[in-house]
Write an enzyme that holds these catalytic residues in place. Structure first.
Site, PDB file in Angstrom:
ATOM      1  N   PHE A 132       0.808  -1.216   0.159  1.00 13.91           N
ATOM      2  CA  PHE A 132       0.033  -0.035  -0.020  1.00 13.91           C
ATOM      3  C   PHE A 132       0.771   1.140  -0.230  1.00 13.91           C
ATOM      4  O   PHE A 132       1.702   1.279   0.842  1.00 13.91           O
ATOM      5  CB  PHE A 132      -0.910   0.098   1.192  1.00 13.91           C
ATOM      6  CG  PHE A 132      -1.932   1.194   1.133  1.00 13.91           C
ATOM      7  CD1 PHE A 132      -3.053   1.216   0.474  1.00 13.91           C
ATOM      8  CD2 PHE A 132      -1.650   2.560   1.743  1.00 13.91           C
ATOM      9  CE1 PHE A 132      -4.074   2.161   0.377  1.00 13.91           C
ATOM     10  CE2 PHE A 132      -2.491   3.343   1.739  1.00 13.91           C
ATOM     11  CZ  PHE A 132      -3.658   3.380   0.954  1.00 13.91           C
ATOM     12  N   ASP A 217       9.468   2.470   1.662  1.00 14.57           N
ATOM     13  CA  ASP A 217       8.231   3.056   2.017  1.00 14.57           C
ATOM     14  C   ASP A 217       7.915   2.960   3.511  1.00 14.57           C
ATOM     15  O   ASP A 217       7.721   1.876   4.222  1.00 14.57           O
ATOM     16  CB  ASP A 217       6.703   2.721   1.211  1.00 14.57           C
ATOM     17  CG  ASP A 217       5.432   3.338   1.664  1.00 14.57           C
ATOM     18  OD1 ASP A 217       5.562   4.280   2.780  1.00 14.57           O
ATOM     19  OD2 ASP A 217       4.495   3.624   0.998  1.00 14.57           O
ATOM     20  N   LYS A 246       2.640   9.950   8.345  1.00 16.53           N
ATOM     21  CA  LYS A 246       1.795   9.715   9.468  1.00 16.53           C
ATOM     22  C   LYS A 246       2.555   9.910  10.598  1.00 16.53           C
ATOM     23  O   LYS A 246       2.218  11.422  11.097  1.00 16.53           O
ATOM     24  CB  LYS A 246       2.013   7.823   9.479  1.00 16.53           C
ATOM     25  CG  LYS A 246       0.896   7.399   8.470  1.00 16.53           C
ATOM     26  CD  LYS A 246       0.772   5.874   8.923  1.00 16.53           C
ATOM     27  CE  LYS A 246      -0.273   5.410   7.644  1.00 16.53           C
ATOM     28  NZ  LYS A 246      -1.739   5.681   7.897  1.00 16.53           N
TER      29      LYS A 246
HETATM   30  N1  PLP Z   1       2.371   4.174   2.512  1.00 12.96           N
HETATM   31  C1  PLP Z   1       1.943   3.288   3.493  1.00 12.96           C
HETATM   32  C2  PLP Z   1       3.092   2.166   3.737  1.00 12.96           C
HETATM   33  C3  PLP Z   1       0.733   3.565   4.168  1.00 12.96           C
HETATM   34  O1  PLP Z   1       0.274   2.814   5.162  1.00 12.96           O
HETATM   35  C4  PLP Z   1       0.088   4.585   3.523  1.00 12.96           C
HETATM   36  C5  PLP Z   1      -1.257   5.026   4.494  1.00 12.96           C
HETATM   37  O2  PLP Z   1      -1.816   4.244   5.205  1.00 12.96           O
HETATM   38  C6  PLP Z   1       0.500   5.520   2.447  1.00 12.96           C
HETATM   39  C7  PLP Z   1       1.549   5.321   2.059  1.00 12.96           C
HETATM   40  C8  PLP Z   1      -0.365   6.512   2.230  1.00 12.96           C
HETATM   41  O3  PLP Z   1      -0.437   7.568   3.210  1.00 12.96           O
HETATM   42  P1  PLP Z   1      -1.475   8.946   3.231  1.00 12.96           P
HETATM   43  O4  PLP Z   1      -2.690   8.259   3.648  1.00 12.96           O
HETATM   44  O5  PLP Z   1      -0.874   9.965   4.220  1.00 12.96           O
HETATM   45  O6  PLP Z   1      -1.480   9.390   1.649  1.00 12.96           O
END
Ligand code: PLP
Length: 392
Positions: A132, A217, A246
């Site tokens: 994700f 990520d 986050k």
């Molecule tokens: N990358 C990871 C690993 C995530 O867990 C998330 C959100 O849950 C995102 C990217 C996307 O972040 P945002 O919701 O701040 O766009």
């Protein structure tokens, strides 16, 4: 549903709960009922709700300078960039406002780097099934979950999905067009999936050998969530690019994309931008968050409390056949069930505990790093009570 809910687009599955205030690991609803918050704003509230250091930093900054744009420098942004570079592998930072935007920035930097360093035909980014990376079109294309992509085609070309935690698959997939691998050190959204030790180091070795960039990520795993400031530290390796969001802002919206200089250098003025990115207010909150993690010793505490929570859940697992697995690192913990997790989430909420479910059957716990043993005991007691009612 609360008044006004009708005016919000229908993008979230949520109940009628309306939260009005929070302190530490607890939040309160409109009726004054208190909840133990083990969702923590989905891994955002690293320091709990309204931590006094964050509140004070925001108060001071809000009276001094709220926004300037990136046509000028501002002090909190400079200091935050310096702090992030000092505590990570990176040499430079690009600031944005969310995890998805950090992914977009990483995709753009990778593509630009490849034009300079790999030639015109190299454009493929390898990404993992179950991953994700966010909901914007580029990040969604990188995300390895077809159910989230359905209905939004055509996706951005140039991504190929591989099975996670499979080094042989990565080795086989890297070809002349491959410019980067993007991977989460732990897949949070698809059920707290931890790769085997050595997998990330293996990817690092492959990327170095084949002149391919390694992007971690760490939007969910970063900023202390796993007991180290960044999850890559557990493996003794470093990426070329890392995305954060986050937990970085202590509750305020911020994203960041960090890179080593030889890669970051390919961005020039006009390559990328964000009006709000690196806004002084959110940067002041992020600085207070990083400083508090250090001054309150929250990394060793996260490690200790994570082990304590996992230990208690393992005991629960041995007693409750509905639990098929318990796993996690630090305070990113998953409880896999035989059955759907949503009724458990709802029953826990009714008992005063907020938790979350991913991948249908995995309860996910992401309490603030300031959580105490007593609060963990309380949460586990509620989960046990709820599962016993379902199990019987
Ligand atoms: N990358 C990871 C690993 C995530 O867990 C998330 C959100 O849950 C995102 C990217 C996307 O972040 P945002 O919701 O701040 O766009």
């Amino acid at each position: 549903m609360p008044a006004g809910a009708d005016h919000l687009m229908n993008t979230y599955l949520r109940g009628p709960l309306l939260l009005v205030k929070g302190h530490g690991v607890r939040v309160e609803d409109q009726a004054g009922r208190s909840y133990l918050d083990f969702v923590g704003g989905v891994a955002v509230n690293t320091l709990g709700h309204c931590h006094p250091h964050v509140v004070e930093a925001v108060k001071q900054q809000v009276e001094r300078l709220i926004h300037t744009s990136n046509l000028y420098y501002n002090e909190p942004q400079l200091r935050l960039a310096e702090a992030l570079v000092r505590c990570s592998f990176a040499d430079q930072v690009f600031f944005c406002n969310s995890g998805a935007e950090a992914t977009e920035a990483a995709i753009k930097l990778t593509r630009k780097w490849a034009k300079h360093h790999r030639g015109p035909d190299a454009d493929e980014i390898l990404t993992m099934e179950g991953s994700f990376h966010g909901r914007t079109m580029g990040a969604l294309s990188a995300t390895g979950q077809p159910r989230l992509q359905q209905g939004f085609e055509p996706l951005l070309p140039g991504f190929r999905h591989l099975s996670y935690d499979d080094l042989a698959a990565a080795e086989e997939a890297i070809g002349p067009r491959t410019i980067a691998i993007i991977v989460e050190p732990i897949q949070g959204e698809s059920g707290v999936r931890l790769p085997h030790p050595g997998y990330l180091a293996g990817l690092r070795r492959l990327c170095t050998e084949r002149n391919v960039l390694l992007i971690f990520d760490e939007v969910q795993t970063g900023i202390g969530r796993t007991g180290r400031l960044f999850a890559y530290e557990h493996e003794g390796i470093q990426p070329d690019i890392m995305t954060l969001a986050k937990g970085l802002g202590g509750g305020l919206p911020i994203g960041a994309m960090l890179a080593i200089r030889s890669v970051a250098d390919t961005f020039t003025p006009g390559s990328h931008a964000s009006t709000f990115g690196g806004n002084p207010l959110v940067c002041a909150a992020a600085l207070a968050t990083l400083e508090t993690i250090r001054s309150e010793g929250l990394l060793p505490l996260c490690h200790e409390m994570g082990d304590y929570l996992l230990g208690k859940l393992q005991i629960l697992r041995s007693r409750r056949s509905i639990i098929t697995d318990v796993r996690g690192k630090g305070l990113l913990v998953g409880i896999e069930l035989l059955t759907a997790g949503r009724p458990v989430v709802e029953a826990c909420q009714a008992e005063g505990l907020l938790i979350n479910v991913t991948a249908e059957r995995v309860l996910r716990l992401m309490p603030p790093l300031i959580v105490t043993r007593h609060e963990i005991d309380e949460a586990v007691t509620i989960i046990d009570r709820v599962l016993s009612a379902i199990d019987s």
